[in-house]
Design a protein around this motif. Structure first.
Motif, PDB file in Angstrom:
ATOM      1  N   UNK A 178       0.980  -1.115  -0.020  1.00 32.01           N
ATOM      2  CA  UNK A 178       0.201  -0.461   0.280  1.00 32.01           C
ATOM      3  C   UNK A 178       1.498   0.659   0.377  1.00 32.01           C
ATOM      4  N   UNK A 179       0.759   2.680  -0.588  1.00 37.33           N
ATOM      5  CA  UNK A 179       0.873   3.228  -0.319  1.00 37.33           C
ATOM      6  C   UNK A 179      -0.085   4.659  -0.568  1.00 37.33           C
ATOM      7  N   UNK A 180       0.854   5.249   0.364  1.00 41.43           N
ATOM      8  CA  UNK A 180      -0.083   7.079  -0.275  1.00 41.43           C
ATOM      9  C   UNK A 180       0.825   8.342  -0.773  1.00 41.43           C
ATOM     10  N   UNK A 181       0.004   8.683  -1.875  1.00 44.43           N
ATOM     11  CA  UNK A 181       0.835   9.305  -2.879  1.00 44.43           C
ATOM     12  C   UNK A 181       0.351  10.898  -2.928  1.00 44.43           C
ATOM     13  N   UNK A 182       0.385  12.641  -2.978  1.00 43.37           N
ATOM     14  CA  UNK A 182       0.417  13.185  -3.789  1.00 43.37           C
ATOM     15  C   UNK A 182       0.515  13.892  -4.843  1.00 43.37           C
ATOM     16  N   UNK A 183       0.028  13.935  -5.491  1.00 38.34           N
ATOM     17  CA  UNK A 183       0.017  14.032  -6.910  1.00 38.34           C
ATOM     18  C   UNK A 183       0.797  13.606  -7.436  1.00 38.34           C
ATOM     19  N   UNK A 184       0.742  12.074  -7.261  1.00 40.02           N
ATOM     20  CA  UNK A 184       2.272  11.432  -7.975  1.00 40.02           C
ATOM     21  C   UNK A 184       3.354  11.206  -7.374  1.00 40.02           C
ATOM     22  N   UNK A 185       3.212  11.773  -6.459  1.00 37.70           N
ATOM     23  CA  UNK A 185       4.057  11.793  -5.442  1.00 37.70           C
ATOM     24  C   UNK A 185       4.798  10.546  -4.244  1.00 37.70           C
ATOM     25  N   UNK A 186       5.355   9.682  -4.325  1.00 42.32           N
ATOM     26  CA  UNK A 186       4.668   8.588  -2.534  1.00 42.32           C
ATOM     27  C   UNK A 186       5.474   9.417  -1.285  1.00 42.32           C
ATOM     28  N   UNK A 187       4.644   9.712  -0.573  1.00 42.81           N
ATOM     29  CA  UNK A 187       4.904  10.220   1.160  1.00 42.81           C
ATOM     30  C   UNK A 187       4.941   9.151   1.950  1.00 42.81           C
ATOM     31  N   UNK A 188       4.474   7.526   1.932  1.00 43.60           N
ATOM     32  CA  UNK A 188       4.955   6.758   2.563  1.00 43.60           C
ATOM     33  C   UNK A 188       4.237   5.704   1.593  1.00 43.60           C
ATOM     34  N   UNK A 189       4.897   3.860   1.723  1.00 41.45           N
ATOM     35  CA  UNK A 189       4.693   3.061   2.126  1.00 41.45           C
ATOM     36  C   UNK A 189       5.135   1.879   2.698  1.00 41.45           C
ATOM     37  N   UNK A 190       4.409   0.638   2.379  1.00 46.21           N
ATOM     38  CA  UNK A 190       4.623  -0.600   3.127  1.00 46.21           C
ATOM     39  C   UNK A 190       3.645  -1.157   2.788  1.00 46.21           C
ATOM     40  N   UNK A 191       4.969  -2.890   3.219  1.00 49.36           N
ATOM     41  CA  UNK A 191       5.026  -4.042   2.093  1.00 49.36           C
ATOM     42  C   UNK A 191       5.053  -4.954   2.282  1.00 49.36           C
ATOM     43  N   UNK A 192       4.914  -6.482   1.878  1.00 49.63           N
ATOM     44  CA  UNK A 192       5.492  -7.430   1.982  1.00 49.63           C
ATOM     45  C   UNK A 192       5.047  -8.679   1.593  1.00 49.63           C
ATOM     46  N   UNK A 193       6.603  -9.307   1.043  1.00 48.88           N
ATOM     47  CA  UNK A 193       6.066 -10.066  -0.067  1.00 48.88           C
ATOM     48  C   UNK A 193       6.134 -11.653   1.098  1.00 48.88           C
ATOM     49  N   UNK A 194       5.273 -12.007   0.880  1.00 50.77           N
ATOM     50  CA  UNK A 194       4.741 -12.708   2.115  1.00 50.77           C
ATOM     51  C   UNK A 194       3.024 -13.921   1.270  1.00 50.77           C
ATOM     52  N   UNK A 195       3.250 -14.698   0.790  1.00 48.79           N
ATOM     53  CA  UNK A 195       1.916 -15.686   0.220  1.00 48.79           C
ATOM     54  C   UNK A 195       1.496 -15.729   1.127  1.00 48.79           C
ATOM     55  N   UNK A 196      -0.190 -15.394   1.266  1.00 44.82           N
ATOM     56  CA  UNK A 196      -1.317 -15.195   1.204  1.00 44.82           C
ATOM     57  C   UNK A 196      -1.263 -14.117   3.140  1.00 44.82           C
ATOM     58  N   UNK A 197      -0.598 -13.669   3.448  1.00 43.77           N
ATOM     59  CA  UNK A 197      -0.696 -12.100   4.332  1.00 43.77           C
ATOM     60  C   UNK A 197      -1.408 -11.211   4.082  1.00 43.77           C
ATOM     61  N   UNK A 198      -1.979 -10.802   2.883  1.00 39.95           N
ATOM     62  CA  UNK A 198      -2.772  -9.994   2.300  1.00 39.95           C
ATOM     63  C   UNK A 198      -3.992  -9.311   3.256  1.00 39.95           C
ATOM     64  N   UNK A 199      -5.273 -10.903   3.743  1.00 35.69           N
ATOM     65  CA  UNK A 199      -5.906 -10.933   3.901  1.00 35.69           C
ATOM     66  C   UNK A 199      -5.569 -10.079   5.678  1.00 35.69           C
ATOM     67  N   UNK A 200      -4.510 -10.522   6.483  1.00 35.08           N
ATOM     68  CA  UNK A 200      -3.677 -10.491   7.579  1.00 35.08           C
ATOM     69  C   UNK A 200      -3.604  -9.133   7.762  1.00 35.08           C
ATOM     70  N   UNK A 201      -2.521  -8.148   6.842  1.00 38.22           N
ATOM     71  CA  UNK A 201      -1.979  -7.133   6.951  1.00 38.22           C
ATOM     72  C   UNK A 201      -2.254  -6.038   5.839  1.00 38.22           C
ATOM     73  N   UNK A 202      -3.480  -5.831   5.416  1.00 39.52           N
ATOM     74  CA  UNK A 202      -3.870  -5.462   4.015  1.00 39.52           C
ATOM     75  C   UNK A 202      -4.244  -4.040   5.264  1.00 39.52           C
ATOM     76  N   UNK A 203      -4.895  -4.206   6.209  1.00 38.45           N
ATOM     77  CA  UNK A 203      -5.746  -2.879   6.545  1.00 38.45           C
ATOM     78  C   UNK A 203      -4.357  -2.616   7.985  1.00 38.45           C
TER      79      UNK A 203
END
Length: 229
Positions: free
Chosen positions: A16-41
């Protein structure tokens, strides 16, 4: 101003990322199978805490809409739609392969004019979800599910250098890796950061989808695997 929450869950990466006018302010990510439901919110909440922004300051929500993992896409799109309804914000949909290509172009410099970019998302066995783009990001071969073999892209490789990337690109190594016009990049990671440019452009153009009826671009029907005994 266009403060946009961006969501990418089409592969094993939850981003997930937060961007203002196309410029990223912050992002958070993980590469792990089946982690989406637990991590996204959790990741989304952390973005707002990190940047000091609030949900109600958002102008829109953008989501990578496929093709890709059935479960990952369902989670990402459902989350985006839920936030759009709750906050009364518009939804922006960005095709995953286009976002990948934009990310590759933004993060790299390519020498020569006869260069083609081929993002690949891992599917079953020797199959990938893919398309072909020129070095400026224009799609020259449509999105499709392709089964790779030694004849894949033979017409394009005669006169072009092709760069294969994404979590399905490793499948090209054995069958195409000896071709001097082939470059395989295995370090590329899908990221919500790659949605920034297209999300800002779509926001400015009022290019939104109908939140109520929008569905991910699965490309293929979901086939459930057999449960192990």
């Amino acid at each position: 101003m266009s403060l946009i929450l961006q969501i990418e869950t089409a592969t094993t990466v939850c981003s997930v990322a937060l961007a203002d006018k196309g410029s990223v302010l912050a992002y958070k990510e993980v590469e792990q199978r089946n982690a989406h439901a637990e991590a996204i919110t959790i990741f989304i909440d952390e973005l707002f805490k990190t940047t000091g922004k609030s949900y109600h300051q958002l102008d829109a929500i953008a989501v990578s809409c496929g093709p890709g993992s059935y479960t990952g896409l369902r989670i990402g799109v459902s989350t985006a739609k839920g936030l759009c309804f709750a906050l009364d914000k518009p939804l922006i949909a960005i095709e995953t392969l286009e976002a990948m290509t934009t990310g590759m172009i933004v993060e790299n410099t390519f020498d020569g004019n006869s260069i083609l970019l081929c993002p690949m998302i891992d599917a079953r066995r020797m199959e990938v979800f893919t398309a072909v783009f020129d070095r400026n990001g224009k799609k020259i071969r449509p999105t499709s599910a392709e089964i790779l073999d030694e004849n894949s892209y033979s017409d394009l490789l005669q006169t072009n250098r092709m760069i294969f990337f994404g979590d399905g690109a490793w499948k090209c190594q054995e069958i195409l890796g000896t071709n001097p016009n082939v470059q395989i990049i295995t370090s590329f990671t899908n990221s919500a950061r790659h949605l920034s440019k297209m999300a800002a452009e779509k926001y400015q153009a009022n290019d939104f989808v109908d939140t109520a009826y929008f569905e991910p671009y699965y490309l293929k029907d979901f086939i459930a695997g057999k449960k192990s005994v």
